[in-house]
Design a protein around this motif. Structure first.
Motif, PDB file in Angstrom:
ATOM      1  N   LYS A 109       0.811  -1.217   0.000  1.00  0.00           N
ATOM      2  CA  LYS A 109       0.000   0.000   0.000  1.00  0.00           C
ATOM      3  C   LYS A 109       0.846   1.270   0.000  1.00  0.00           C
ATOM      4  CE  LYS A 109      -3.579  -2.158   2.841  1.00  0.00           C
ATOM      5  NZ  LYS A 109      -4.246  -2.082   4.135  1.00  0.00           N
ATOM      6  N   ARG A 154       0.219   1.464  21.296  1.00  0.00           N
ATOM      7  CA  ARG A 154      -1.055   1.991  20.817  1.00  0.00           C
ATOM      8  C   ARG A 154      -0.844   3.106  19.801  1.00  0.00           C
ATOM      9  NH1 ARG A 154      -4.103   5.931  20.930  1.00  0.00           N
ATOM     10  NH2 ARG A 154      -2.975   7.202  22.397  1.00  0.00           N
ATOM     11  N   LYS A 180       0.582   1.696  16.492  1.00  0.00           N
ATOM     12  CA  LYS A 180      -0.467   1.033  15.702  1.00  0.00           C
ATOM     13  C   LYS A 180      -1.356   2.075  15.006  1.00  0.00           C
ATOM     14  CE  LYS A 180      -0.897  -3.342  18.177  1.00  0.00           C
ATOM     15  NZ  LYS A 180      -1.768  -4.175  19.016  1.00  0.00           N
ATOM     16  N   ALA A 181      -1.650   3.153  15.703  1.00  0.00           N
ATOM     17  CA  ALA A 181      -2.472   4.211  15.114  1.00  0.00           C
ATOM     18  C   ALA A 181      -1.753   4.852  13.926  1.00  0.00           C
ATOM     19  CB  ALA A 181      -2.816   5.272  16.167  1.00  0.00           C
ATOM     20  N   TYR A 210       0.503   3.342  12.012  1.00  0.00           N
ATOM     21  CA  TYR A 210       0.482   2.350  10.926  1.00  0.00           C
ATOM     22  C   TYR A 210      -0.876   2.329  10.219  1.00  0.00           C
ATOM     23  CZ  TYR A 210       4.981   0.037  11.445  1.00  0.00           C
ATOM     24  OH  TYR A 210       6.321  -0.253  11.444  1.00  0.00           O
ATOM     25  N   LYS A 211      -1.946   2.482  10.982  1.00  0.00           N
ATOM     26  CA  LYS A 211      -3.270   2.488  10.361  1.00  0.00           C
ATOM     27  C   LYS A 211      -3.442   3.677   9.428  1.00  0.00           C
ATOM     28  CE  LYS A 211      -5.772  -0.179  13.785  1.00  0.00           C
ATOM     29  NZ  LYS A 211      -6.764  -0.176  14.847  1.00  0.00           N
ATOM     30  N   LYS A 212      -2.881   4.826   9.809  1.00  0.00           N
ATOM     31  CA  LYS A 212      -2.967   6.030   8.966  1.00  0.00           C
ATOM     32  C   LYS A 212      -2.104   5.871   7.715  1.00  0.00           C
ATOM     33  CE  LYS A 212      -1.494   9.342  11.478  1.00  0.00           C
ATOM     34  NZ  LYS A 212      -1.104  10.551  12.156  1.00  0.00           N
ATOM     35  N   ASP A 213      -0.940   5.264   7.905  1.00  0.00           N
ATOM     36  CA  ASP A 213       0.073   5.157   6.849  1.00  0.00           C
ATOM     37  C   ASP A 213      -0.336   4.252   5.784  1.00  0.00           C
ATOM     38  OD1 ASP A 213       2.510   5.706   5.640  1.00  0.00           O
ATOM     39  OD2 ASP A 213       3.538   4.099   6.690  1.00  0.00           O
TER      40      ASP A 213
END
Length: 156
Positions: free
Chosen positions: A108, A147, A150-151, A153-156
């Motif tokens: 991605k 935490r 992980k946040a 990584y979710k945005k990236d």
């Protein structure tokens, strides 16, 4: 009594795997989704580690077992991203003719250029560096750092 040595274990392969592990910036991480603990032989662990060595682009793999799936991946317990950022900064500082280092995209993620102002190999490198510094300074605990990471990584 004459004992026959166990030929199922290749001592030189085990020795090479152990030596390789000493220079590898990660260790094997196996997470079971089953209800029963699963134990694997040293040969299996060594082979799984070698697969991830040979296929660095592979994020992980899943072992199918009778008691449930086991996800196998790399666990970078050290500050790998910080070390890579430090090396990038060294290259850019020591060589004024280099204005950026291009890291090709995968999955991605698109291509990212590390620069003197942003010496990170990940697009979200500055954000990860802030989390690492806060953890190191004791401003947040490891749970909060996880935490926040992980946040990111979710945005990236």
């Amino acid at each position: 009594m004459n004992k026959t040595p166990d030929r199922s274990v290749n001592p030189s392969a085990v020795k090479r795997a152990r030596q390789s592990a000493q220079t590898r910036p990660w260790q094997l991480l196996m997470l079971s989704k089953g209800s029963q603990p699963i134990s694997f032989s040293e040969q299996t662990v060594s082979a799984l580690t070698r697969i991830l060595d040979l296929l660095p682009h592979l994020d992980g793999l899943t072992l199918k077992t009778e008691t449930g799936d086991v996800h196998v991946s790399r666990d970078f317990s050290g500050d790998t991203t910080g070390a890579v950022g430090s090396h990038i900064a060294t290259i850019l500082t020591a060589n004024p003719d280099i204005s950026g280092i291009v890291f090709s995209g995968s999955g991605k993620r698109g291509e990212h250029v590390a620069t003197r102002d942003d010496p990170h190999y990940l697009p979200a490198g500055k954000e990860f560096a802030i989390v690492r510094k806060a953890l190191k300074a004791g401003l947040i605990d490891s749970g909060e750092a996880l935490r926040r990471s992980k946040a990111i990584y979710k945005k990236d």
